[in-house]
Scaffold this motif. Sequence first.
Motif, mmCIF file in Angstrom:
data_model
loop_
_atom_site.group_PDB
_atom_site.id
_atom_site.type_symbol
_atom_site.label_atom_id
_atom_site.label_comp_id
_atom_site.label_asym_id
_atom_site.label_seq_id
_atom_site.Cartn_x
_atom_site.Cartn_y
_atom_site.Cartn_z
ATOM 1 N N ASN A 100 0.794 -1.232 0.000
ATOM 2 C CA ASN A 100 0.000 0.000 0.000
ATOM 3 C C ASN A 100 0.821 1.274 0.000
ATOM 4 O O ASN A 100 0.393 2.293 -0.502
ATOM 5 N N CYS A 101 1.960 1.267 0.610
ATOM 6 C CA CYS A 101 2.826 2.441 0.565
ATOM 7 C C CYS A 101 4.114 2.111 1.279
ATOM 8 O O CYS A 101 4.101 1.527 2.347
ATOM 9 N N CYS A 105 7.747 8.478 -1.086
ATOM 10 C CA CYS A 105 6.921 8.957 -2.206
ATOM 11 C C CYS A 105 7.678 9.824 -3.205
ATOM 12 O O CYS A 105 7.210 10.036 -4.312
ATOM 13 N N THR B 17 14.495 6.510 5.404
ATOM 14 C CA THR B 17 14.193 5.484 4.406
ATOM 15 C C THR B 17 14.229 6.052 2.995
ATOM 16 O O THR B 17 14.792 5.456 2.072
ATOM 17 N N CYS B 18 13.646 7.265 2.847
ATOM 18 C CA CYS B 18 13.586 7.857 1.507
ATOM 19 C C CYS B 18 14.984 8.202 0.999
ATOM 20 O O CYS B 18 15.313 7.970 -0.161
ATOM 21 N N CYS B 53 12.509 15.462 0.342
ATOM 22 C CA CYS B 53 12.703 14.148 -0.282
ATOM 23 C C CYS B 53 13.015 14.233 -1.774
ATOM 24 O O CYS B 53 13.701 13.381 -2.324
ATOM 25 N N ASP B 196 -1.984 5.124 5.923
ATOM 26 C CA ASP B 196 -2.475 5.905 4.792
ATOM 27 C C ASP B 196 -1.416 5.940 3.704
ATOM 28 O O ASP B 196 -0.292 6.379 3.950
ATOM 29 N N PRO B 197 -1.770 5.486 2.492
ATOM 30 C CA PRO B 197 -0.773 5.587 1.430
ATOM 31 C C PRO B 197 -0.454 7.053 1.144
ATOM 32 O O PRO B 197 -1.341 7.900 1.179
ATOM 33 N N GLY B 198 0.807 7.335 0.886
ATOM 34 C CA GLY B 198 1.212 8.709 0.607
ATOM 35 C C GLY B 198 1.551 9.475 1.866
ATOM 36 O O GLY B 198 1.672 10.693 1.839
ATOM 37 N N CYS B 199 1.714 8.781 2.981
ATOM 38 C CA CYS B 199 2.043 9.430 4.252
ATOM 39 C C CYS B 199 3.356 8.894 4.789
ATOM 40 O O CYS B 199 3.564 7.684 4.797
ATOM 41 N N PHE B 200 4.206 9.777 5.262
ATOM 42 C CA PHE B 200 5.422 9.272 5.894
ATOM 43 C C PHE B 200 5.888 10.185 7.018
ATOM 44 O O PHE B 200 7.048 10.190 7.381
ATOM 45 N N ARG B 203 6.610 7.946 10.170
ATOM 46 C CA ARG B 203 7.842 7.191 9.926
ATOM 47 C C ARG B 203 9.061 8.084 10.120
ATOM 48 O O ARG B 203 10.007 7.728 10.818
ATOM 49 N N ARG B 234 4.136 0.146 12.135
ATOM 50 C CA ARG B 234 3.787 -0.533 10.898
ATOM 51 C C ARG B 234 4.942 -1.439 10.435
ATOM 52 O O ARG B 234 6.104 -1.068 10.514
ATOM 53 N N TYR B 237 7.988 -0.511 8.107
ATOM 54 C CA TYR B 237 8.955 0.499 8.542
ATOM 55 C C TYR B 237 10.095 -0.099 9.363
ATOM 56 O O TYR B 237 10.233 0.174 10.560
ATOM 57 N N THR B 354 3.008 15.064 -1.561
ATOM 58 C CA THR B 354 3.418 14.112 -2.598
ATOM 59 C C THR B 354 2.547 14.216 -3.848
ATOM 60 O O THR B 354 1.628 15.024 -3.896
#
Lengths: 134, 537
Positions: A100-101, A105, B17-18, B53, B196-200, B203, B234, B237, B354
């Motif tokens: 999912n992610c 991004c 991570t990014c 990022c 939520d996708p698109g959230c970091f 993290r 999660r 992560y 993003t």
Amino acid sequence: MINLVGKLQDIQEEFGYLKRDKLDEISRELKIPLARIYSLATFYSSFSLTPPAKHSITVCTGTACYIKGAGEIVERIIEKLGITPGETTDDNKFKLETVNCLGACALAPLVTIDGNYYGNMTPEKIIEALETYL
Amino acid sequence: MRGKSTTVQTISVAGGTCGMAAGAGEVWNKFARVLGENSPGIRLELTGCKGFCAMEPVVTIGDIFYCRVRPSDVEEILEKTVHNGELLERLLFQDDGKTCETRREIPFYQYQDRRVLSLTGEVDPVNLQDYLTRKGFESLKKALKMKGEDIIQEVKDSGLRGRGGGGFPTGRKWESCRNSQADSVRYIICNGDEGDPGCFQDRSLMEGNPYLVLEGLIIGGYAIGAEQGYIYVRSEYPLAVKNLEIALARIRAEGFLGRNILDSGFDFDIEIVRGAGAFVCGESSALMASIEGKIGEPRVKHIHATNRGLWDKPTVLNNVKTLASIPLIIGKGAAWFSSIGTENSKGTMIFSLTGNIKNTGLVEVPMGITLRDLIYKIGGGIPGGKKFKAIQTGGPSGGCLPESSLDLPVDYEALLEAGSMMGSGGMVVMDEDTCMVRVAQYFLNFTREESCGKCPPCSEGSLLMLKILDKFIAGNADEDDLDQLGAIGRMVAKTSLCGLGKSAPNPVLTTLRYFKDEYQSHIKGICPAGACPGLNQ
């Protein structure tokens, strides 16, 4: 208090999947019915009941990756390897999954192969990346 | 000795991570190799995410901010910048032809107010000494000399509201937990299940400044009278888990955790629980079920978790950003915290910016900033000369807002009124090539897959809506389908069991509200974005 989910995670980490004999062991040790363990194993997506493939491909399908074309990347991999997400190739070489992610991004669309990150993917670049594992 | 510096220069590589995914690890290794064991006057540091990022791998030397650094740049950086003080222009951030020599000049940072994030990306995340020299754990020391009620009052006065989605006042949540079931054990949980996708944002905080999150959790535990805390992270992560584990071991060794913390008589410990890949576990009752070793199904909440939560004991569940705000409130006071923001949304909010936006990254801004400023001043606008179409806030539970909403202040109530929500802080920008019907389909697909299946409105309703959306995408829908889609969406919102089910139709309902013309075009066989194969553009 025993953390059953955590125990399963340890097995998953060690063997790459939930080995049946290990689940039996836990069931006996903790006096928890196997059915309950299976309900956990099948509810949570980070558990697998089948052995891992040699290479694991994970396509991020988070919102940012989706907007930037993750769908086409998945389609291209399906076309190339003949497997859909969740499946493993007959020779057990590749397993394709979506997630999912991954929370990176800025690199969308993002694919990981065996934990290595391939960012800003295009349908062409993913094939090039895959070929290094063939 | 021209150019030779006598003070210690810190070369700092962003290793979140990014950053690592973009190659920061190789850059750091190269620095370490070239510098060798002995490099007097130079300190090499691997920090958490610095937020920008889009420019990773990022290397900073003092105020100098180098973008997209490759291992092949390392020797030149050392020779020219570190030893001789010269700037390498090609690595500096360029903004419309203007070169930004320092970080302060970069618009992405200029308009931010990094408070909760002030140390994220600035320190070695697991180096306790680094945290302590920057006043780390001073707030805990102060809190341990206060009464629990007084801490709660301070948090209430600050106006802090939950940063994970609902926006419930944190102080009131703590108070109701503290006051329920006298003599019972209590628990406090940090929700790091950022699904939520698109959230970091969460993290980045857990990875980049774990001590701050843990300090907030310990203060929270003390305030409500808990002896055990959990941090639910999660499974995707791993670096966050690793840094939290190291941080926990170090603070336990130094007496900030465990029995009789800092001789205050307060006993408290924290356990990390890894999520196992279920979005629904971000929901409070599902998360608690998961910690109890059960499948993550939400339950009816006529009894609040603050009364009967984890193992039926009074429990507080707070988001990572909420807890990371606590040491600031205790340290600097409620008045300081609430001095910025809007009437009912105080302080700052951290967003992940993003999608189709130039400056992808992690930003912290005062509540009340407009979406327009977020997208254009900080985010740098839409790349490739494309037009803005929508901004999706609040993750799969949120909604898509159009151009006409861009002057809305970012505030819990304003976003709710517009049909979306603050959520956990995801902001996904979409340009004119994005088909809103397909976006609705994307989110519903997500919800359907992640639905726990316990209640039919969510599990069946999302499937029905998906079938209708498929008709639109194939060009087979009619006006009746449009009505049906809205009706089912409103039914799911009204009758689902948990917050996730209730908010699942939001992406459909907001696209119907703001982009109805796009649905109508699909009825006529036209996809304005040109994204649906088989339809005309």
